[in-house]
Design an enzyme around this catalytic site. Structure first.
Site, PDB file in Angstrom:
ATOM      1  CD  GLN A   1       0.493  -9.070  -2.817  1.00 38.32           C
ATOM      2  OE1 GLN A   1       1.082  -9.747  -3.634  1.00 38.32           O
ATOM      3  NE2 GLN A   1      -0.742  -8.639  -3.031  1.00 38.32           N
TER       4      GLN A   1
ATOM      5  N   GLY B   1     -10.650  -3.212   3.729  1.00 35.65           N
ATOM      6  CA  GLY B   1     -11.199  -2.132   4.554  1.00 35.65           C
ATOM      7  C   GLY B   1     -10.655  -2.115   5.976  1.00 35.65           C
ATOM      8  NE  ARG B   2      -7.306  -6.970   6.753  1.00 33.75           N
ATOM      9  CZ  ARG B   2      -6.362  -7.904   6.618  1.00 33.75           C
ATOM     10  NH1 ARG B   2      -6.126  -8.740   7.614  1.00 33.75           N
ATOM     11  NH2 ARG B   2      -5.651  -8.006   5.522  1.00 33.75           N
TER      12      ARG B   2
ATOM     13  CG  ASN C   1      -2.806 -10.891  -2.506  1.00 31.48           C
ATOM     14  OD1 ASN C   1      -2.841 -10.681  -3.716  1.00 31.48           O
ATOM     15  ND2 ASN C   1      -1.765 -11.425  -1.918  1.00 31.48           N
TER      16      ASN C   1
ATOM     17  CB  SER D   1       3.360  10.871  -4.565  1.00 32.05           C
ATOM     18  OG  SER D   1       1.961  10.923  -4.492  1.00 32.05           O
TER      19      SER D   1
ATOM     20  N   GLY E   1      -4.699  -4.311  -3.717  1.00 27.69           N
ATOM     21  CA  GLY E   1      -5.691  -3.253  -3.954  1.00 27.69           C
ATOM     22  C   GLY E   1      -4.917  -2.014  -4.327  1.00 27.69           C
ATOM     23  CG  HIS E   2      -2.251  -1.976  -6.950  1.00 26.68           C
ATOM     24  ND1 HIS E   2      -1.369  -2.505  -7.849  1.00 26.68           N
ATOM     25  CD2 HIS E   2      -1.936  -2.548  -5.749  1.00 26.68           C
ATOM     26  CE1 HIS E   2      -0.569  -3.358  -7.227  1.00 26.68           C
ATOM     27  NE2 HIS E   2      -0.901  -3.410  -5.955  1.00 26.68           N
ATOM     28  CB  THR E   3      -6.063   3.563  -4.583  1.00 25.92           C
ATOM     29  OG1 THR E   3      -6.286   2.544  -3.605  1.00 25.92           O
ATOM     30  CG2 THR E   3      -7.243   4.511  -4.624  1.00 25.92           C
TER      31      THR E   3
ATOM     32  N   GLY F   1       1.420   3.006  -2.589  1.00 30.95           N
ATOM     33  CA  GLY F   1       0.955   3.895  -3.658  1.00 30.95           C
ATOM     34  C   GLY F   1       1.459   3.424  -5.023  1.00 30.95           C
ATOM     35  CE  LYS F   2       2.214  -2.497  -4.364  1.00 34.79           C
ATOM     36  NZ  LYS F   2       1.992  -2.156  -2.969  1.00 34.79           N
ATOM     37  N   GLY F   3      -0.012   1.585  -7.358  1.00 33.69           N
ATOM     38  CA  GLY F   3      -0.976   1.778  -8.445  1.00 33.69           C
ATOM     39  C   GLY F   3      -0.947   3.198  -8.963  1.00 33.69           C
ATOM     40  CE  LYS F   4       0.085  10.055  -7.174  1.00 41.29           C
ATOM     41  NZ  LYS F   4      -0.185  11.215  -6.369  1.00 41.29           N
TER      42      LYS F   4
ATOM     43  CG  ASP G   1      -1.813  -1.258   1.241  1.00 44.40           C
ATOM     44  OD1 ASP G   1      -2.168  -1.741   0.152  1.00 44.40           O
ATOM     45  OD2 ASP G   1      -2.098  -1.748   2.346  1.00 44.40           O
TER      46      ASP G   1
END
Ligand code: GDP
Ligand code: IMO
Ligand code: MG
Length: 430
Positions: free
Chosen positions: A231, A309-310, A39, A419, A41-43, A16-19, A14
């Site tokens: 991951q 969502g955890r 597993n 970023s 989740g890239h935002t 920020g890889k997707g971004k 998490d």
């Protein structure tokens, strides 16, 4: 022949890889995922919209770019279909620019059940899995009994599916797991299986390719390929905080096995780190903050898992872990995300070494999970100002640049960009 560039997370996910992949996509022709599965989740955020991707590479919003799901990735057909439907609802037709490796393994509904059964059996030593079936599906891959995307075209696919499922049901019962009571999204195993089988039709709308030939041909033709990690380093099956890890090689080496490229084809390795640190799920986290500062990082950083969502556990940036990540991955440049979360902090800290059994070390000890580790913290004055509207790196506050300089000195790797918001436009290249 061009080289394949790599982008991956250096912490516990998490970062920020997707971004960052989305921001870099214009420089590439192909974006390829090489490991992990839903597993992840890239935002991505742009034009006031937020998108979360799980299996589909983060280049998908650029319709002229090719996206590839490599052989090292795990696909859960229902989740894949949902992701495709979400994209369609946003006007994105992925059928034209998304290719899928024939050799990518499938996550069966019963793999998801086994994930739950294994976690339940672990009692107090749960991994905190996302329960998407990752561990059991990779287990079957290694045990040489998994099912692959290309197998869905075989006439005996259903028979092989049933055999594998029966094996899982037997295993779950041996663990004392209540198979009849098990639910995925409110559906029983049989009900979900029905949906899973139907979802295969969506998967089959995509081009199944021999991704190793596809990627190598692209490189030979001089196309630019970016490998997108999921991951992160500290969740790597070999070098992460085992057993509190995921079940794949999340590191640069995983690009070779997850796409079928030779080590000599690896080009730039871009490592992503937050300006602080987070972790979801169980396992050691030496710089974790249990106080008001930790709660502020969580709230101001909106640190809630994009997949489950955890709430994410929060703490200071961990330089011994970051140096380890740079070493294992051969990181050539750093991207630092989310310093803006600490805009109001009078003081920001950085863990530069660990103290283990009274001795200082800058290495990750084998007993990481069992020995108490005290972080040795350096303190820096906060920059105490908003970063909104800043469009060039040199205009960042001096105290923030000083903090970034310290990360460079401590890791020996240059920072390529910082970023400062979730939005695509707010990445400041140095
Ligand atoms: P990934 O799994 O590495 O792709 O990261 P996630 O998408 O799971 O989590 C990163 C979160 O931070 C997302 O909600 C992003 O929108 C957000 N984000 C990314 N970069 C920045 C940044 O520079 N500043 C802030 N405030 N949020 C960011
Ligand atoms: P992205 O790509 C953060 C964590 C889980 C759990 C452990 C094992 O969005 O950075 P698994 O489901 O693989 O069996 O879970 O790994 N985990 C992640 N944490 N980001 C992720 O992906 C993660 N994928 C798995 O919370 O602790
Ligand atoms: Mg994520």
């Amino acid at each position: 022949m061009t080289k394949i560039d790599v982008l991956l997370g250096l912490q516990w996910g998490d970062e920020g890889k997707g971004k960052i992949v989305d921001v870099l996509t214009p420089d590439y022709d192909v974006i390829a995922r090489f490991q992990g599965g839903p597993n992840a989740g890239h935002t991505l955020e742009f034009n006031g919209m937020k998108h979360v991707l799980h299996i589909i590479p983060s280049g998908i919003f650029h319709k002229e770019k090719l996206n590839l799901i490599g052989n090292g990735v795990l696909i859960e057909p229902c989740i894949f279909r949902q992701e495709i439907m979400d994209l369609e609802a946003k006007g994105v037709d992925a059928t034209q620019n998304l290719y899928v490796s024939q050799k990518a393994h499938l996550i069966l509904p019963s793999h998801r059940m086994m994930d739950a059964a294994n976690e339940q059996a672990k009692g107090n030593s749960k991994i905190g899995s996302t329960l998407k079936g990752i561990g059991p599906a990779y287990t079957d891959k290694i045990a040489r009994c998994g099912l692959r995307v290309g197998d869905t075209m075989a006439s005996d696919f259903r028979e092989r599916y049933e055999l594998l499922k029966e094996q899982h049901v037997r295993q779950a019962m041996t663990l004392g797991f209540d198979v009849a009571a098990f639910r995925i999204d409110g559906l029983s195993l049989e009900e979900y299986e029905q949906k899973w089988m139907e979802s295969l039709a969506t998967l089959k709308r995509f081009r199944f390719v021999a991704s190793e030939y596809f990627v190598n041909r692209c490189l030979q033709e001089g196309k630019r390929v970016l490998a997108e990690g999921a991951q992160a380093m500290m969740l790597d099956i070999d070098f992460g905080t085992y057993p509190f890890v995921t079940s794949s090689n999340t590191i640069t080496a995983g690009v070779c096995t997850g796409l079928g490229v030779a080590p000599s084809t690896i080009g730039k390795v871009m490592g992503i780190t937050k300006a602080y640190c987070t972790r979801v799920g169980a396992g050691p986290f030496p710089t974790e903050l249990f106080d008001e500062t930790g709660r502020r990082l969580c709230e101001l950083g909106h640190e809630y898992g994009a997949t489950t969502g955890r709430p994410r556990r929060c703490g200071w940036i961990d330089l011994p872990a970051l140096r380890y990540a740079c070493m294992i991955n051969g990181v050539t440049e750093l991207y630092v995300t989310k310093p803006d979360v600490m805009n109001d902090f009078d003081e920001v800290k950085m863990c530069v070494e660990y103290e283990v059994e009274g001795k200082r070390t800058s290495e990750i000890p084998f007993e990481y999970n069992t020995l108490p580790i005290t972080p040795v913290l350096n303190s820096y004055e906060g920059w105490c100002q908003s970063l909104e509207g800043i469009t060039a790196y040199e205009n960042l506050p001096a105290k923030l640049k000083n903090y970034m300089g310290e990360i460079e000195r401590q890791t020996g790797v240059r920072i390529a960009a910082v970023s400062i918001s979730p939005d695509r436009k707010d990445v400041l290249f140095k």
